[in-house]
Structures are given as C-alpha cells and as structure tokens.
Scaffold this motif. Sequence first.
Motif, short mmCIF file in Angstrom:
data_model
loop_
_atom_site.label_atom_id
_atom_site.label_comp_id
_atom_site.label_asym_id
_atom_site.label_seq_id
_atom_site.Cartn_x
_atom_site.Cartn_y
_atom_site.Cartn_z
N GLY A 466 12.15 -36.33 -49.17
CA GLY A 466 12.12 -34.83 -48.69
C GLY A 466 11.95 -33.64 -49.04
N LEU A 467 11.71 -33.24 -48.44
CA LEU A 467 11.16 -31.16 -48.91
C LEU A 467 11.91 -30.29 -48.16
CD1 LEU A 467 7.69 -31.62 -49.51
CD2 LEU A 467 9.33 -32.34 -50.89
N ALA A 468 13.05 -30.02 -49.20
CA ALA A 468 13.79 -28.70 -48.74
C ALA A 468 12.89 -27.13 -49.01
CB ALA A 468 15.25 -28.61 -48.97
N ILE A 469 12.98 -26.27 -48.40
CA ILE A 469 12.91 -25.36 -48.36
C ILE A 469 14.08 -24.23 -48.69
CG2 ILE A 469 12.22 -22.40 -47.75
CD1 ILE A 469 10.01 -24.69 -48.24
N ASP A 470 14.20 -23.84 -50.12
CA ASP A 470 15.69 -23.51 -50.26
C ASP A 470 15.67 -21.86 -50.79
OD1 ASP A 470 18.16 -23.07 -51.71
OD2 ASP A 470 17.51 -23.01 -53.80
N ASP A 471 16.96 -21.42 -49.90
CA ASP A 471 17.19 -20.17 -49.45
C ASP A 471 16.64 -19.18 -49.03
OD1 ASP A 471 19.30 -19.91 -51.80
OD2 ASP A 471 17.58 -19.60 -53.71
N PHE A 472 16.36 -20.18 -48.01
CA PHE A 472 14.99 -19.89 -46.58
C PHE A 472 16.08 -17.96 -45.78
CE2 PHE A 472 13.29 -19.70 -42.27
CZ PHE A 472 11.89 -20.11 -42.15
N GLY A 473 14.55 -17.35 -46.10
CA GLY A 473 15.26 -16.09 -45.40
C GLY A 473 15.15 -14.99 -46.21
N THR A 474 15.43 -14.77 -47.58
CA THR A 474 15.30 -14.21 -48.50
C THR A 474 13.96 -13.61 -49.66
OG1 THR A 474 15.86 -15.70 -50.42
CG2 THR A 474 17.44 -14.43 -48.35
N GLY A 475 13.48 -14.54 -49.72
CA GLY A 475 12.35 -14.15 -50.38
C GLY A 475 10.89 -14.39 -49.04
N TYR A 476 9.37 -14.63 -49.25
CA TYR A 476 8.97 -14.35 -48.40
C TYR A 476 7.91 -15.27 -47.13
CZ TYR A 476 8.56 -12.38 -53.51
OH TYR A 476 8.97 -11.10 -54.24
N SER A 477 8.80 -15.91 -46.73
CA SER A 477 8.88 -16.69 -45.32
C SER A 477 7.61 -15.65 -45.14
CB SER A 477 10.61 -17.43 -45.02
OG SER A 477 10.70 -16.35 -44.44
N SER A 478 6.88 -16.93 -44.01
CA SER A 478 6.04 -16.89 -43.26
C SER A 478 6.62 -17.83 -42.09
CB SER A 478 4.43 -16.71 -43.63
OG SER A 478 3.44 -16.63 -43.08
N LEU A 479 6.96 -16.98 -40.72
CA LEU A 479 7.23 -18.27 -40.07
C LEU A 479 5.38 -18.85 -39.43
CD1 LEU A 479 9.65 -16.23 -37.32
CD2 LEU A 479 10.06 -18.53 -39.07
N ARG A 480 4.26 -18.08 -39.03
CA ARG A 480 2.91 -18.49 -39.10
C ARG A 480 2.04 -19.77 -39.66
NH1 ARG A 480 -0.25 -13.11 -39.64
NH2 ARG A 480 1.15 -13.36 -41.40
N ILE A 492 19.94 -22.18 -45.32
CA ILE A 492 20.24 -21.16 -45.74
C ILE A 492 21.25 -20.19 -46.19
CG2 ILE A 492 21.71 -19.63 -44.46
CD1 ILE A 492 21.37 -21.79 -41.45
N ASP A 493 20.13 -19.27 -46.83
CA ASP A 493 20.85 -18.75 -47.91
C ASP A 493 22.18 -18.05 -47.96
OD1 ASP A 493 19.93 -17.62 -51.08
OD2 ASP A 493 21.32 -15.87 -49.75
N ARG A 494 23.03 -18.04 -48.90
CA ARG A 494 24.53 -18.26 -49.10
C ARG A 494 24.41 -16.81 -48.94
NH1 ARG A 494 27.41 -19.07 -53.04
NH2 ARG A 494 28.85 -17.23 -53.06
N SER A 495 23.69 -15.94 -48.89
CA SER A 495 24.19 -13.97 -48.51
C SER A 495 24.15 -13.89 -46.96
CB SER A 495 23.26 -13.13 -48.42
OG SER A 495 21.60 -14.04 -48.54
N PHE A 496 23.26 -15.53 -45.91
CA PHE A 496 23.47 -14.69 -44.58
C PHE A 496 24.86 -15.75 -44.27
CE2 PHE A 496 18.84 -14.56 -45.36
CZ PHE A 496 18.68 -14.50 -44.40
N THR A 497 25.59 -16.51 -45.06
CA THR A 497 27.01 -17.07 -44.43
C THR A 497 28.08 -16.42 -44.85
OG1 THR A 497 25.98 -19.69 -45.09
CG2 THR A 497 28.29 -19.41 -44.60
N GLN A 498 27.93 -15.57 -45.92
CA GLN A 498 29.17 -14.83 -45.88
C GLN A 498 28.77 -13.33 -45.67
OE1 GLN A 498 31.32 -14.83 -49.50
NE2 GLN A 498 29.79 -17.09 -48.70
N ASP A 499 27.83 -13.49 -44.18
CA ASP A 499 28.20 -12.02 -43.81
C ASP A 499 28.27 -11.97 -42.32
OD1 ASP A 499 28.01 -10.63 -46.44
OD2 ASP A 499 25.63 -9.60 -45.97
#
Length: 575
Positions: A466-480, A492-499
């Motif tokens: 398997g391949l997982a993208i870690d801490d998604f949404g905090t770095g340089y992700s490109s939906l394209r 999902i990064d913990r910062s999203f869960t906390q807020d």
Amino acid sequence: MSAKFAAKAPIPAILEGTLADIAIASIRLIPDAIVVADMRERDAPLIWVSEQFSAITGYTAAEAIGKNCRYLQGSDRLQSELGPIREALASGTSATVTMRNYRKDGTLFWNELTLTPYSRTEGVVEYYVGLMRDVTAAKRSLDQAVDDARLDRLTNLPNRYSFLEDVEKIDLPDNSRLLVVKIDIAELHNINSTYGYAAGDEIICKTASRLSSLSPDALGRIGNNEFAAAFRVPTAAAEEKTLAQLTAALRPPFTTPDAIINIRYALGYTVGDLGPVPGMLSQQAGQALHESKDDPHRAPRRFDEAAERASRHRSRLTAELQQAVRDENFVYHYQPQFDLLTGKIIGCEALIRWDHPVFGLQGPDTFIGVAEETGLIVDIERAGIRKVAAFAAELNASLAEPLHFSVNVSPLEIVRGDLVGLIEDVVAETGIKPAWLTFELTESLLTDSSESVIAIFRRLRELGVGLAIDDFGTGYSSLRSIDRFPISEIKIDRSFTQDLRTSQTKRILVEAIVALGKALSARVVAEGIETVEQKEELKEMGCLFGQGYLFSHPLPAEELVALTRTPPNTVVRNG
C-alpha cells in the motif's frame, strides 16, 4: 699496543722536528682555521693563527695576534651563543657554537667555532685552541629550506601553518581585538579550464597583492584558492571599515592578456581575542567561510557561535547515528489504527525510536533531520522495514484478521534505494504478505516526483504494497496531479482533526478529503483523534478509520500484541 702504553711511548728525538712539519702541513690542507689563545695573559690574546684564518676573516696574522678574538663579533655582542662560550672558558671545558662574525670588509659570515682547552700543567688551562669553520653557505641553504617550508612558492606569502604561527605572535593592545578573515576565490577551477592555469596563477598573485596592500598584521595563502588575513581592530567601527576596504580591494575585475575576468569571492570572518586555544579564530573564520561558500550569492558571513554549536552537535549526532546503525539501536513503537464504526483494531503506524545507550529512547524529531542530511536515513529505514516486516509476519500468523502496518519512507530512500528489490527480499526472508505493508509518503512527492519515481510506486502497488499520503492537506498537494499516483490511503493531518469544532474551513477540507478518498478508492485515516466528539464527527463526515490518543499512544511491540487480544470498543489509554 694499549692506549695507556701508546700515550706513554716516547717520541724519538730524530722525529720531533719531522712531526711538527707534518702537523703544519696537515693544517694547511684543511679549509678550517685554527687559532690559539693564551689564557695566562690578561684578556686571553691570540698568539697564533693558521694561514686559513686570513682566507676566512680577511685579517692577516699580524692584525689578529695580540687581540682577543671577540673583535670578530664587531658590535654584535648580544648573541645568545656567547653564553656557552663564557661557561666553557670559566669551567675549562670544550664547547661548540655557531655564531655571527664579521670579516675585515664588514661582511657577515657564520662561524662554527669549536673551543678545546690545552694544558701542560694539571688543573691549569694555559691555552684554548679554536677550530673556525665558515658555514655561511650551509646556513643560507638551511634558512632557504626553512623559508621554502613556511612560504607559498607562487605568492611568497606564508602558508597555512606559518599564518597560524604569525597570528599567535600578534601583540594585541588593551581593548583591541583581532579580525581574522578567510577568502575563497570562487570557481577558480573554471578559470583554469577556460583561460589556462597561467591566468589562474596570475589571479592568485594579484589577489595576494591586493590583500597585501591593506597592510594586514598577518597574511597567508592557506589553500589552492584560499587566503587568510588578520587585522588588529580597536573598535567596531574599525572592524567595519577594514571589512569595507577589503571587499572594495577585491571588487575590481582582473585584466589578463586574454580577457577581463570578474571574480567572486566567498568571505568568512570572526572577531575576538587570541584566547587560550591556538588557531581558534582561524577555525571560526573557516566555519563562516564554509557558510559563505554555501550561499549562492557568496555573501560575507560572520562567525555565529550558536550556528557553530549546532554544527558541532550535528557532527556528534552523525557519529552517534553511524554507531547506532552498526549496533542496530533503533526500535519501533506502534500506534494502533481503529475502525471507527466497530472499534476493531485494523492496523498500526510503526514509529521509529532511537534506543540511545546514554539518553534512552529518543523520538524521531531528535535525529531524523540529521539522518536525512547525511544519507544515513537510507540504512536506518531499510533495517527498519525488515524489523517491522518480521514483527508483522509473526503477529499476523496468530490473528484471524491480519493487521496492516504503515512505515514512513523518506524521499531519499525512494530516489537512492531499491524499494522494489527490498520488498522482494523482505517477503522472502520473513514470509510477510506485501498487502500487510503500507509505505507512508510525504505530500511533497505529489508535485516533485518524476516519471521514474511514479514507476516505482506502480511496481510496489503491483506487488501489493500500500501507498499512503501522510499529513494530507498541510504541504504541497496538487489535486491536479494526485490521480497520477497509485495511492491506497490518505491520512488526514491531526491539525484538521483538532480544529473540526472551531474551523468551518477545516471541516469543509476534511469533507473534501473524504470525498477524494472515495473517488480514488483510497482508505481515509484521520490522525490525532483525542476526544469522543472528534471521533463521532469524523464518522458523520464519512471518515471510517482513525488513530490518536483517544484509543492509544504508540506502544512497544509486546503491548501491541496484548492490545490485539482486547475486545473491540475498549478505549485504551497509555502514557
């Protein structure tokens, strides 16, 4: 014949005159001069000199006899070599010294003088015989050899070792400090390649000349394209002025027979007292120069003590990490992942720890950065993947439903390692099923990866990993570009869960990530779940898997084994 008998053997009268003639003839054959001083007379005058005395000193026998031989010293009467002569004369012993003497025409020559006492009456020194040897040529050769050893042949400046010696000899007045600067001629090898070594040598010599024009207290060429200079600076204003003069002197372009060449210099410097540690200021300037050379603009850098401490710490840490790799001092703790609907444990994230022999368990923040900088991360992670795989294979063999094990993998491992070959070896060694392993990747790989890297990912997925993208949404992700990657999991990064309860924007982003996961047929796992409310909100938003302190802290391997025996929906709190 014994030495005692020979010493007492009488000389036949018929040979006495002959032996004297032979002795005189022998004296004439040697290039050294012999002199005899009468110690019975006041001031010990010379009473006899050989013919070679005149050849060495320029004085005739008549001019020398009756004088004390110290007249050959001229006004140079403070030589340290005179001390051993006085001690020998006072004690009636022999001595050999090399001292400065002066010929009749005033020119200096180096005289290797051997003095030997002679007496016909026991206990009384009546005469001293001196053997004079002109060693001027040998002395000059020795001095030249010393100069050659301490001077750079191209610029005639002191070399690195001599520069350090010169710096240590600088006398610093009260309230004055020393500015030590190191200068590097940037890209000198390109000049040599383009214009020839003669042009490069000319630039080196002209650089030396420009630095010399500033009248530093010490100056040296300390490397092929490096110089060092030291200046006494009584004030901060003097320091700034000296640095400005130095950079101004180096700024103009160089004119060679073939071109006008603009040179860039890297420059590092420090200011301080000489201190108790020889060469410390030079070392500090060298550290600053290294930072200047790393700067694309070659901006001058001042030594930063905090940066130096950090550098020393990195060096020590690197050495300790190398030893830790050899000793296999890395262990893993496992943070369980749960099905949020059923409460069943479905997998875990393997988190590396360094079992330091002195400081105990160290988290990844302590060493991962240095491990990545030095490339040691490749060895650490490859050994870690083997260790996690062996544990996973052993644990899953006893479980009805196998757990999935996630392992963080650095970009360096992907680029420099052979992940595909490693997995094939690990499967053969441990018996693990590739589907039990998931590699967690940094989000930056979504935008930075080449086609060759994506090909590696596809091959891993073909094997079942398997391949997982870690801490998604905090770095340089490109939906394209995310659809180019054969990912199987999004975390999902913990910062999203906390807020979730305080930020509407982050709620929207979490919902979007969950929808994206469904669209890509990728499992979505929320990190950092700490409250029941967060768990329930994530369930309502469609996120079905999670990990966090609500369920468990990271656990040692044996505690994870015990947790797998715990009934579902049991909250486990550790730490």
